[in-house]
Design an enzyme around this catalytic site. Structure first.
Site, mmCIF file in Angstrom:
data_model
loop_
_atom_site.group_PDB
_atom_site.id
_atom_site.type_symbol
_atom_site.label_atom_id
_atom_site.label_comp_id
_atom_site.label_asym_id
_atom_site.label_seq_id
_atom_site.Cartn_x
_atom_site.Cartn_y
_atom_site.Cartn_z
ATOM 1 N N PRO A 384 -8.031 9.683 -9.805
ATOM 2 C CA PRO A 384 -9.293 10.569 -10.313
ATOM 3 C C PRO A 384 -10.563 10.490 -9.483
ATOM 4 O O PRO A 384 -10.942 9.146 -9.553
ATOM 5 C CB PRO A 384 -9.217 10.593 -11.742
ATOM 6 C CG PRO A 384 -8.639 8.982 -11.994
ATOM 7 C CD PRO A 384 -7.630 8.756 -10.896
ATOM 8 N N CYS A 469 -15.298 2.444 -14.882
ATOM 9 C CA CYS A 469 -16.473 3.206 -14.229
ATOM 10 C C CYS A 469 -17.649 2.274 -13.845
ATOM 11 O O CYS A 469 -18.216 1.729 -15.144
ATOM 12 C CB CYS A 469 -16.559 4.384 -14.879
ATOM 13 S SG CYS A 469 -18.126 5.441 -14.052
ATOM 14 N N LYS A 508 -7.394 2.420 -17.113
ATOM 15 C CA LYS A 508 -7.847 1.864 -15.935
ATOM 16 C C LYS A 508 -8.891 1.067 -15.890
ATOM 17 O O LYS A 508 -9.928 1.136 -16.762
ATOM 18 C CB LYS A 508 -8.361 3.125 -14.945
ATOM 19 C CG LYS A 508 -8.778 2.530 -13.090
ATOM 20 C CD LYS A 508 -8.997 3.613 -12.584
ATOM 21 C CE LYS A 508 -9.364 3.306 -11.147
ATOM 22 N NZ LYS A 508 -9.787 4.302 -10.198
ATOM 23 N N ASN A 571 -5.355 -0.782 -7.071
ATOM 24 C CA ASN A 571 -6.177 0.312 -6.663
ATOM 25 C C ASN A 571 -7.276 -0.302 -5.780
ATOM 26 O O ASN A 571 -7.889 -1.410 -6.174
ATOM 27 C CB ASN A 571 -6.948 1.021 -7.563
ATOM 28 C CG ASN A 571 -7.838 2.006 -7.129
ATOM 29 O OD1 ASN A 571 -8.926 2.360 -7.813
ATOM 30 N ND2 ASN A 571 -7.344 2.823 -6.306
ATOM 31 N N GLY A 572 -7.372 0.032 -4.353
ATOM 32 C CA GLY A 572 -8.302 -0.439 -3.674
ATOM 33 C C GLY A 572 -8.039 -0.543 -2.307
ATOM 34 O O GLY A 572 -7.151 -1.410 -1.861
ATOM 35 N N ASP A 573 -8.624 0.215 -1.418
ATOM 36 C CA ASP A 573 -8.574 0.085 0.121
ATOM 37 C C ASP A 573 -7.096 0.473 0.889
ATOM 38 O O ASP A 573 -6.956 0.086 1.890
ATOM 39 C CB ASP A 573 -9.072 -1.448 0.652
ATOM 40 C CG ASP A 573 -10.504 -1.759 0.053
ATOM 41 O OD1 ASP A 573 -11.114 -0.771 -0.096
ATOM 42 O OD2 ASP A 573 -10.658 -2.702 0.181
ATOM 43 N N ALA A 596 -7.404 6.272 -3.438
ATOM 44 C CA ALA A 596 -8.683 6.994 -3.756
ATOM 45 C C ALA A 596 -9.348 7.586 -2.602
ATOM 46 O O ALA A 596 -9.404 8.395 -1.876
ATOM 47 C CB ALA A 596 -9.494 6.183 -4.668
ATOM 48 N N ARG A 597 -10.283 6.568 -2.037
ATOM 49 C CA ARG A 597 -10.981 7.001 -0.904
ATOM 50 C C ARG A 597 -10.367 7.281 0.598
ATOM 51 O O ARG A 597 -10.698 7.952 1.178
ATOM 52 C CB ARG A 597 -12.217 5.846 -0.745
ATOM 53 C CG ARG A 597 -13.264 5.728 -1.533
ATOM 54 C CD ARG A 597 -14.313 4.767 -1.331
ATOM 55 N NE ARG A 597 -13.946 3.147 -1.155
ATOM 56 C CZ ARG A 597 -14.419 2.542 -0.438
ATOM 57 N NH1 ARG A 597 -15.305 2.735 0.298
ATOM 58 N NH2 ARG A 597 -13.778 1.296 -0.660
#
Length: 731
Positions: A384, A469, A508, A571-573, A596-597
Site C-alpha cells: 500500500p 507509518c 504491518k 519489506n524494503g529495497d 513498494a518503492r
C-alpha cells in the site's frame, strides 16, 4: 536519493530537445543488453529524435578522464553509469512548476521570496467558489450527460450552470486521443464536458454509478454515509469485543500502558478519543515528547517490552461512564442494550484465544486463526503506497504481474465520519483478484468499528492494520509506529479487530521506534496469539524513515522466531529479481516480499521477477506505460476538465519517482540498487534523457505529451520525502 527539485541550466543534449510528434524516433537506440519480449512503440506513436552520444562535448571528455571506477562509485552510493553517457553536473537552482514561459519552457529567473500573498476571508472564498460554480464552464453534470436542460432534478436550486449553449461556446478544445470510456466499451458519463467529446458515439447514459459498477466496487453508499454523519451506525460485533477487552467506553475506559499517562478527554463522534485531524492538546503534547522517554529501559522475560501482560484490566467507572454508555445508544456507536456494563465488579479479563460474544455458542464459531486465510507464500505483493498507490497505478502493476494488491492507507476516524475522499481509497478494480485494504488508527474502539464497517460494506480479501507509518501527523496521534511503544494497546487493537471481522487481519510494523532499539522480534509470537493472520516487517525503524538500507538480517531473525504456521513477510529495497532471490535463499521460511518503492520506480519489476531477467526497457515502452496509466486515470477520475487535471496531478507524483530509474544499457554494473544516486547523464535518445530529469518542469512537459497543455495557473510540488530522517530525534 535527494528529493529536492533542481534543474540544470543546460539540460539540452548535443542537439536541441525536440519533442514534437513528428520528430520522435527510437529506431537508433543502442541494442538492449538483455532480451526484450515486449514490442516496441508502434510507428503511429510519437517518436524522439536520437542524439548521437558517441561525440560528447569536450567538457564531458574532461569529466570522463577523471571518472572514478565503478567500485569506487558504488562505495559512495553513486550509480556506475557508463562514461560515454555522463555529462557535467548541473548547477543547482530551485525550480517551481509554474516558472514557465508561454512556450512551456522553464524560465531562468527564480521568483522572489518576498512576494506577499493576499489573504482572503472565508466568506470571500465561499463567494468566489459560488461564482465559479455558476460560471458557464461549470455545467450541471446531469445536463452534460444527457444534453437535456430538464434532466436536472434540482432545477433553479442547482448550484451549477444550466446554460448549455454558453458552455459549448466556451468549452476548452478537445485533447488528442480517444475517450477512455470508448476504449473500455462503455458510454461516457461526462457527455459534452468530456475533453474527448469529438470521439463520442451517439450513446448516452445518465447513471454514472451504474457505469462504474462493472469495473469498480467498494463505493460508499449514500444511506451508509448518512448514518455515519448522524452517528447512528450500529457496531454490534465490535461493541461486544470491546466490552470483553474492557475498552468499550469511547476513550474513557481504555487500558493504560504502564509507560504512558492518558487523561480522560471529552468523547467525540464514532468512538474515537480525539479526532485524528484535529487531535487534542493533552494528547498531542504527550506524543511530541522525546520518544526515548516512553520506551522501557529493559525488556521483560515474557517477550513484551515494558508491559505486564498479567496486569488486571482497568475497571469501568459506575457513574459517568454508565450514563455515557446509555447515551451512546442514541447514536449507535457504542454497545447495545444487552452489552451495557451493569457493574464494574462483573467485568472479567478477556481470553486471549477467544474473542467471541458471550451470548453465542463458541462451538459454532471459528477462532480468528481458523478462518479462511490468505496464502501469501511466493506471491508478488504490491505494498500500500500513499498518494501514488491509487487504483490506476495498481492496474498498471497488475498488468505486469502483481499477485496481491492493497489500497492506500485510510484513517479509521475519517472512515467512521463518512468522508467520501477517504472511502475512495478503498475502491477495488475488477482486475484485482486478491485485494486488501490498509487502515490506521490509534485506539481499539476506533479500529474495531472501522474494521467491522469495512468488513460489512466492502468487497475485499483481507484487512491490513498499519502499525509502522513514520509520518509525524500519524505518529503524534498515537497511531502508526507509535503503537510499537505501547504493546498493550497494540494487543487490544489487534484482538478487537480480529473479533470484529470475518476476513483475515494482517499487521504491518517496523523494526522499532528508535534506531538501535529493535523490538519487532519480541512481538512476533504475540501478534500471532492475538489473532493476526500475517505480519509484514519493514526493515527500518520509525526514526530511520527511508534512509539507509533495510535490515534484512533482522527480518530473517524475526522470521526464525515466528510460530511455524505464521506467515511473515519482509519489506524494503526489493529492486530486482536478484534481490528477490537473495532474500528467499537467505531465509527459506520467509513467506513473501512486499514491493513498494521498487514498483514506483519501475512497475515492470513484477515481470522481471517472474521471468527472472533484467529488462532493458526502451523509452518508448516506458511512455506506453504512462499512456496506459493516463487512460486508467481518466476512466477512474473522469474525462472532464477536473478529471484530466486530477489525473495529471497523480501522474506528476508518480513521475517524481520514475526519473530515478537508470536504463540497464547505461550501467557498468547491473542491477541498479534502490539507494544509488543517479549522476547527471544523457539517455540514448531525447525522450530517455527527458525521463531522467529531476526537474518538475520536465515532468510537466511529459504530462503535456499525454494530457495537453497545463492550465495557466498550474502549480505542482511532490508530496513525498522518501529519504527523510528525523534530525531532532537523532540528536
Amino acid at each position: 536519493m535527494d528529493d529536492s527539485l533542481t534543474e540544470p541550466p543546460n539540460s539540452q543534449t548535443t542537439q536541441p530537445l525536440d519533442l514534437s510528434p513528428t520528430s520522435m524516433d527510437d529506431s537508433q537506440t543502442k541494442p538492449a543488453t538483455t532480451e526484450v519480449t515486449h514490442s516496441a512503440m508502434d510507428e503511429s506513436e510519437p517518436e524522439v529524435t536520437t542524439t548521437e552520444n558517441t561525440e560528447p562535448p569536450s567538457e564531458t571528455e574532461t569529466l570522463n578522464s577523471n571518472q572514478p571506477s565503478p567500485e569506487e562509485l558504488m562505495a559512495k552510493g553513486v550509480a556506475p553509469v557508463k562514461k560515454e553517457f555522463l555529462r557535467p553536473p548541473p548547477t543547482s537552482r530551485c525550480v517551481t512548476s509554474d516558472d514557465r514561459d508561454e512556450n512551456g519552457k522553464s524560465e531562468s529567473k527564480s521568483k522572489s521570496s518576498g512576494v506577499v500573498v493576499e489573504k482572503k476571508s472565508k466568506r470571500q472564498l465561499k463567494r468566489e467558489r459560488h461564482e465559479k460554480l455558476k460560471s458557464a464552464l461549470n455545467l450541471c453534470p446531469a445536463i452534460a450527460r444527457t444534453g437535456d436542460i430538464s434532466s436536472c432534478n434540482y432545477g433553479d436550486k442547482c448550484r451549477f450552470s444550466h446554460d448549455l449553449e454558453a458552455y459549448k461556446t466556451q468549452r476548452p478544445a478537445d485533447l488528442e486521443g480517444e475517450c477512455p470510456f470508448i476504449y473500455a466499451q462503455k458510454p461516457c458519463p461526462y457527455g459534452v464536458t468530456c475533453r474527448f467529446y469529438g470521439t463520442h458515439k451517439d450513446v448516452l447514459n445518465d447513471n454514472l454509478d451504474a457505469l462504474k459498477e462493472d469495473s469498480e466496487v467498494n463505493m460508499l453508499k449514500k444511506d451508509v454515509q448518512k448514518l455515519l454523519w448522524k452517528n447512528k451506525m450500529k457496531f454490534p460485533k465490535s461493541n461486544v469485543a470491546l466490552k470483553q477487552l474492557g475498552v468499550e467506553g469511547r476513550g474513557h475506559t481504555r487500558v493504560k500502558d504502564s509507560e504512558e499517562e492518558e487523561s480522560i478527554a471529552p468523547k467525540v463522534s464514532n468512538g474515537s478519543h480525539c479526532s485524528e485531524d484535529k487531535g487534542c492538546e493533552k494528547h498531542d503534547s504527550a506524543n511530541t515528547q522525546d520518544p526515548s522517554a516512553v520506551l522501557p529501559e529493559e525488556p521483560l522475560t515474557d517477550g513484551i517490552l515494558g508491559v505486564d501482560d498479567k496486569r488486571p484490566l482497568k475497571k469501568s467507572k459506575s457513574g459517568d461512564d454508565e450514563r455515557d454508555s446509555s447515551n451512546d445508544l442514541n447514536n449507535g456507536s457504542s454497545v447495545s442494550g444487552e452489552g451495557l456494563v451493569k457493574d464494574s465488579t462483573e467485568d472479567k479479563p478477556p481470553s486471549t484465544n477467544n474473542c467471541l460474544p458471550p451470548e453465542t455458542d463458541a462451538s459454532l464459531k471459528l477462532l480468528p486463526r481458523e478462518r479462511k486465510l490468505i496464502d501469501f507464500r511466493g506471491k508478488l505483493y504490491l505494498a500500500p503506497l500513499t498518494t501514488v498507490g491509487n487504483l490506476p497505478f495498481r492496474r498498471v502493476c497488475k498488468d505486469f504481474g502483481a499477485d496481491v494488491t492493497c489500497g492506500e492507507m485510510a484513517m479509521c476516524t475519517n472512515l467512521l465520519e463518512g468522508q467520501a475522499s477517504e472511502w475512495a481509497l478503498l475502491r477495488r478494480h475488477k482486475s484485482e483478484d486478491l485485494f486488501g485494504v490498509q487502515i490506521c488508527g490509534a485506539y481499539p474502539d476506533t479500529v474495531a468499528r472501522a474494521v467491522e464497517l469495512i468488513d460489512q460494506e466492502c468487497s475485499l480479501d483481507f484487512i491490513d492494520i498499519n502499525m509502522g507509518c513514520p509520518i509525524d501527523l500519524v505518529v503524534n496521534k498515537g497511531a502508526g509506529s507509535a503503537l510499537l511503544t505501547k504493546p498493550l494497546r497494540m494487543k487490544n487493537v489487534i484482538q478487537a479487530a480480529c473479533a470484529s471481522a470475518e476476513r483475515p487481519i494482517t499487521v504491518k510494523v517496523r523494526t522499532g521506534y528508535v534506531e538501535g532499539r529493535n523490538r519487532a522480534d519480541s512481538l512476533i509470537s504475540q501478534i500471532y496469539e492475538w489473532g493476526a493472520s500475517a505480519v509484514t516487517i519493514h526493515g527500518r525503524s520509525r526514526q530511520q524513515r527511508y534512509s539507509k538500507a533495510a535490515d534484512w538480517d533482522y527480518i530473517n531473525t524475526c522470521v526464525s522466531k515466528a510460530p511455524g504456521t505464521f506467515q511473515v513477510l519482509g519489506n524494503g529495497d526489493v529492486f530486482s529479481y536478484t534481490d528477490w532471490n537473495k532474500h528467499f535463499s537467505d531465509c527459506p521460511e520467509l513467506s513473501s516480499c512486499m514491493i513498494a518503492r521498487g514498483a514506483l520506480v519501475k512497475p515492470w519489476l513484477f515481470t522481471e521477477i517472474k521471468e527472472q531477467r533484467h529488462w532493458d526497457i526502451s523509452s518508448g515502452e516506458r511512455l506506453d506505460i504512462l499512456r496506459d496509466y493516463v487512460r486508467f486515470g481518466l476512466e477512474h477520475w473522469g474525462s472532464d476538465s477536473k478529471g484530466v487535471e486530477t489525473t495529471r496531478f497523480f501522474l506528476l507524483q508518480w513521475l517524481s519517482y520514475t526519473f530515478r530509474y537508470i536504463p540497464v544499457g547505461l550501467l557498468d554494473v547491473i542491477p541498479q540498487k534502490i539507494n544509488w544516486r543517479p549522476p547527471s547523464y544523457y539517455g540514448r535518445n531525447d525522450l530517455e534523457t527527458l525521463m531522467a530529469s529531476e526537474s518538475a518542469a520536465d515532468w510537466i512537459r511529459i504530462s503535456e505529451m499525454l494530457l495537453g497543455k497545463v492550465p495557466p495557473d498550474f502549480k505542482f510540488a511532490p508530496k513525498h520525502k522518501s529519504n527523510a530522517y528525523d534530525s531532532i530525534e537523532n540528536g
